[in-house]
Design a protein around this motif. Structure first.
Motif, mmCIF file in Angstrom:
data_model
loop_
_atom_site.group_PDB
_atom_site.id
_atom_site.type_symbol
_atom_site.label_atom_id
_atom_site.label_comp_id
_atom_site.label_asym_id
_atom_site.label_seq_id
_atom_site.Cartn_x
_atom_site.Cartn_y
_atom_site.Cartn_z
ATOM 1 N N ALA A 74 7.296 11.683 -17.006
ATOM 2 C CA ALA A 74 8.084 12.763 -17.709
ATOM 3 C C ALA A 74 8.640 13.887 -16.490
ATOM 4 O O ALA A 74 9.503 14.449 -16.395
ATOM 5 N N ASP A 75 7.195 14.289 -15.659
ATOM 6 C CA ASP A 75 7.482 15.398 -14.865
ATOM 7 C C ASP A 75 8.068 15.106 -13.408
ATOM 8 O O ASP A 75 8.561 15.886 -12.821
ATOM 9 N N GLY A 76 7.696 13.858 -13.063
ATOM 10 C CA GLY A 76 8.127 13.370 -11.506
ATOM 11 C C GLY A 76 7.541 13.889 -10.518
ATOM 12 O O GLY A 76 7.065 15.180 -10.679
ATOM 13 N N PRO A 77 7.490 13.386 -9.414
ATOM 14 C CA PRO A 77 7.797 12.059 -9.007
ATOM 15 C C PRO A 77 6.750 11.098 -9.151
ATOM 16 O O PRO A 77 5.549 11.532 -9.419
ATOM 17 N N VAL A 78 6.932 9.919 -9.352
ATOM 18 C CA VAL A 78 5.979 8.834 -9.329
ATOM 19 C C VAL A 78 5.553 8.393 -8.049
ATOM 20 O O VAL A 78 6.324 7.703 -7.265
ATOM 21 N N ASN A 79 4.403 8.691 -7.548
ATOM 22 C CA ASN A 79 3.786 8.162 -6.309
ATOM 23 C C ASN A 79 2.238 8.113 -6.363
ATOM 24 O O ASN A 79 1.534 8.526 -7.424
ATOM 25 N N TYR A 113 5.872 0.338 -10.161
ATOM 26 C CA TYR A 113 7.044 1.406 -10.194
ATOM 27 C C TYR A 113 8.096 1.309 -8.994
ATOM 28 O O TYR A 113 7.637 0.622 -7.789
ATOM 29 N N LEU A 114 9.252 1.751 -9.330
ATOM 30 C CA LEU A 114 10.160 1.385 -8.329
ATOM 31 C C LEU A 114 10.166 2.844 -7.194
ATOM 32 O O LEU A 114 10.201 3.771 -7.974
ATOM 33 N N ASP A 115 9.942 2.676 -6.130
ATOM 34 C CA ASP A 115 9.832 3.647 -5.071
ATOM 35 C C ASP A 115 11.183 3.876 -4.535
ATOM 36 O O ASP A 115 11.777 2.916 -3.750
ATOM 37 N N LEU A 116 11.842 5.133 -4.526
ATOM 38 C CA LEU A 116 13.297 5.460 -3.937
ATOM 39 C C LEU A 116 13.096 6.371 -3.057
ATOM 40 O O LEU A 116 14.020 7.030 -2.470
ATOM 41 N N SER A 117 11.790 6.848 -2.805
ATOM 42 C CA SER A 117 11.322 8.261 -2.024
ATOM 43 C C SER A 117 11.880 7.992 -0.283
ATOM 44 O O SER A 117 12.222 9.074 0.370
ATOM 45 N N ASP A 118 11.965 6.937 0.120
ATOM 46 C CA ASP A 118 11.700 6.761 1.548
ATOM 47 C C ASP A 118 12.201 5.346 2.030
ATOM 48 O O ASP A 118 11.676 4.311 1.972
ATOM 49 N N GLY A 119 13.620 5.451 2.664
ATOM 50 C CA GLY A 119 14.305 4.218 3.050
ATOM 51 C C GLY A 119 14.776 3.444 1.793
ATOM 52 O O GLY A 119 15.092 3.856 0.740
ATOM 53 N N PRO A 120 14.961 2.174 2.095
ATOM 54 C CA PRO A 120 15.484 1.018 0.926
ATOM 55 C C PRO A 120 14.560 1.113 -0.275
ATOM 56 O O PRO A 120 13.233 1.206 0.046
ATOM 57 N N PRO A 121 15.103 0.906 -1.314
ATOM 58 C CA PRO A 121 13.976 0.883 -2.532
ATOM 59 C C PRO A 121 13.054 -0.254 -2.460
ATOM 60 O O PRO A 121 13.429 -1.232 -1.974
ATOM 61 N N GLN A 122 11.907 0.083 -2.940
ATOM 62 C CA GLN A 122 10.677 -1.054 -2.998
ATOM 63 C C GLN A 122 9.744 -0.984 -4.439
ATOM 64 O O GLN A 122 9.987 0.234 -4.946
ATOM 65 N N TRP A 123 9.426 -1.860 -4.701
ATOM 66 C CA TRP A 123 8.428 -1.945 -5.745
ATOM 67 C C TRP A 123 7.098 -1.703 -5.143
ATOM 68 O O TRP A 123 6.888 -2.045 -4.084
ATOM 69 N N VAL A 124 6.394 -0.820 -5.978
ATOM 70 C CA VAL A 124 4.909 -0.549 -5.547
ATOM 71 C C VAL A 124 4.105 -1.234 -6.736
ATOM 72 O O VAL A 124 4.478 -0.866 -8.039
ATOM 73 N N THR A 125 3.174 -2.225 -6.676
ATOM 74 C CA THR A 125 2.246 -2.467 -7.774
ATOM 75 C C THR A 125 1.043 -1.782 -7.564
ATOM 76 O O THR A 125 0.623 -1.107 -6.300
ATOM 77 N N LEU A 126 0.495 -1.448 -8.590
ATOM 78 C CA LEU A 126 -0.764 -0.829 -8.559
ATOM 79 C C LEU A 126 -1.916 -1.535 -9.515
ATOM 80 O O LEU A 126 -1.317 -2.178 -10.668
ATOM 81 N N ASN A 127 -2.993 -1.488 -9.210
ATOM 82 C CA ASN A 127 -4.115 -2.582 -9.937
ATOM 83 C C ASN A 127 -5.518 -1.832 -9.932
ATOM 84 O O ASN A 127 -6.099 -1.438 -8.671
ATOM 85 N N ILE A 128 -6.209 -1.801 -11.062
ATOM 86 C CA ILE A 128 -7.473 -1.497 -11.274
ATOM 87 C C ILE A 128 -8.123 -2.470 -12.265
ATOM 88 O O ILE A 128 -7.625 -2.319 -13.327
ATOM 89 N N GLY A 129 -9.056 -3.362 -11.995
ATOM 90 C CA GLY A 129 -9.541 -4.090 -13.256
ATOM 91 C C GLY A 129 -9.021 -5.569 -13.013
ATOM 92 O O GLY A 129 -8.551 -5.983 -11.873
ATOM 93 N N ASP A 130 -8.840 -6.377 -14.077
ATOM 94 C CA ASP A 130 -8.284 -7.623 -14.014
ATOM 95 C C ASP A 130 -7.294 -8.012 -15.013
ATOM 96 O O ASP A 130 -6.868 -9.110 -15.247
ATOM 97 N N ALA A 269 6.984 -8.254 0.729
ATOM 98 C CA ALA A 269 6.342 -7.584 1.975
ATOM 99 C C ALA A 269 4.981 -7.828 1.838
ATOM 100 O O ALA A 269 4.257 -8.272 0.990
ATOM 101 N N ASP A 270 4.193 -7.727 3.192
ATOM 102 C CA ASP A 270 2.790 -7.832 2.931
ATOM 103 C C ASP A 270 2.430 -6.676 2.217
ATOM 104 O O ASP A 270 2.678 -5.420 1.983
ATOM 105 N N SER A 271 0.881 -6.948 1.799
ATOM 106 C CA SER A 271 0.240 -5.755 1.317
ATOM 107 C C SER A 271 -0.027 -4.788 2.185
ATOM 108 O O SER A 271 -0.414 -4.838 3.453
ATOM 109 N N SER A 272 0.344 -3.408 1.786
ATOM 110 C CA SER A 272 0.127 -2.264 2.638
ATOM 111 C C SER A 272 -0.269 -1.026 1.599
ATOM 112 O O SER A 272 0.260 -1.000 0.447
ATOM 113 N N PRO A 273 -1.030 -0.077 1.986
ATOM 114 C CA PRO A 273 -1.177 1.189 1.300
ATOM 115 C C PRO A 273 0.267 1.687 0.930
ATOM 116 O O PRO A 273 1.014 1.834 1.690
ATOM 117 N N ALA A 274 0.459 2.440 -0.273
ATOM 118 C CA ALA A 274 1.646 2.856 -0.624
ATOM 119 C C ALA A 274 1.685 4.345 -0.024
ATOM 120 O O ALA A 274 2.679 5.057 -0.400
#
Length: 274
Positions: A74-79, A113-130, A269-274
């Motif tokens: 609601a408040d943005g941005p998502v990062n 989440y969809l990241d439009l913040s820097d360069g071409p759009p990319q998806w970023v997956t996030l995960n904690i748990g199973d 893309a290879d796994s990398s820190p977001a």
């Protein structure tokens, strides 16, 4: 059970439009008294949380986490910074409830989440748990997230095969969660945005009842996200429904307005820190 509906959102880009369609469903299952899962499917963030601990502690943990992340949308941005700040607040919310005093109280968290913040759009997956994020691309299904579980650690160490893991007594023991500690950061993986991709975001209530190929089968049989989540839910319930079941299906269509070879589909893309 109410009929699910498919939602859509158009994302303008310098080269055209990204069309997103999605649907989500959560169900108590056949053996649990309450549903400790929660989901958020609100552009640009799509997440599933699977709570655990006490009679209602897990429900509080997953709901608190989803509520805090809903505030980020609601408040943005998502990062990563805003996500992790929200998770810190969620941990405090969880601790403030007397019903969550059990040491095992917490929740998994997974999604994209969809990241439009820097360069071409990319998806970023996030995960904690199973809980898991799957990607179906060009007919192949791949689990993008890595489980934080005792069983996964044994597999990674070569001490357990995936087949043996299916019935292992520690199959439900996770090694990371939102809640038990004050600070926890998700694992992040960046992915290119590719036309035709389909994401499945789910709690382990689905993967206990359907194999990866079973999930892929129902996606092939159902082009509409709402039909796909309903078909997978029905199959999971028919196969036993031993746990709460939560599923989001997210479809991606890329519409390019100009001929540009740089817009050709790319590999994951290879796994990398977001």
């Amino acid at each position: 059970m109410p009929e699910e509906s498919t939602h859509s959102h158009s994302v303008p880009t310098p080269d055209g439009t990204i069309e997103l369609t999605w649907a989500g469903v959560t169900h108590t299952g056949r053996r649990r008294e309450i549903n400790q899962d929660a989901l958020l499917a609100s552009y640009p963030l799509f997440i599933v949380a699977d709570g655990m601990g006490g009679h209602i502690g897990g429900e509080i943990a997953s709901a608190s986490t989803v509520d805090r992340l809903g505030g980020v949308v609601a408040d943005g941005p998502v990062n990563p910074k805003t996500i992790e700040k929200a998770l810190t607040r969620a941990v405090r919310d969880i601790a403030s409830h007397p019903e969550t005093t059990d040491d095992g109280t917490g929740t998994t968290l997974t999604g994209v989440y969809l990241d439009l913040s820097d360069g071409p759009p990319q998806w970023v997956t996030l995960n904690i748990g199973d809980s898991r994020v799957y990607l179906v691309r060009e007919g192949d299904i791949e689990q993008i997230t890595t489980d934080h579980s005792v069983v996964q650690e044994l597999i990674a160490a070569g001490r357990l095969s995936p087949e043996e893991a299916e019935n292992h007594p520690y199959g439900n023991v996770i090694t990371r969660a939102v809640g038990p500690s004050e600070s926890v950061a998700p694992d992040y993986v960046r992915l290119d945005v590719v036309d035709g991709d389909r994401f499945v975001i789910c709690s382990d209530g689905l993967t206990k009842e359907l194999t990866d190929y079973g999930i892929q089968h129902f996606l092939r049989e159902n082009d509409d996200p709402a039909a796909a989540v309903e078909a997978m839910l029905d199959a999971a319930l028919e196969n036993g429904g031993r746990d709460n079941i939560t599923i989001i299906v997210l479809d991606v269509t890329v519409r390019v307005t100009a001929d540009d070879p740089e817009n050709a589909p790319a590999t994951i893309a290879d796994s990398s820190p977001a």
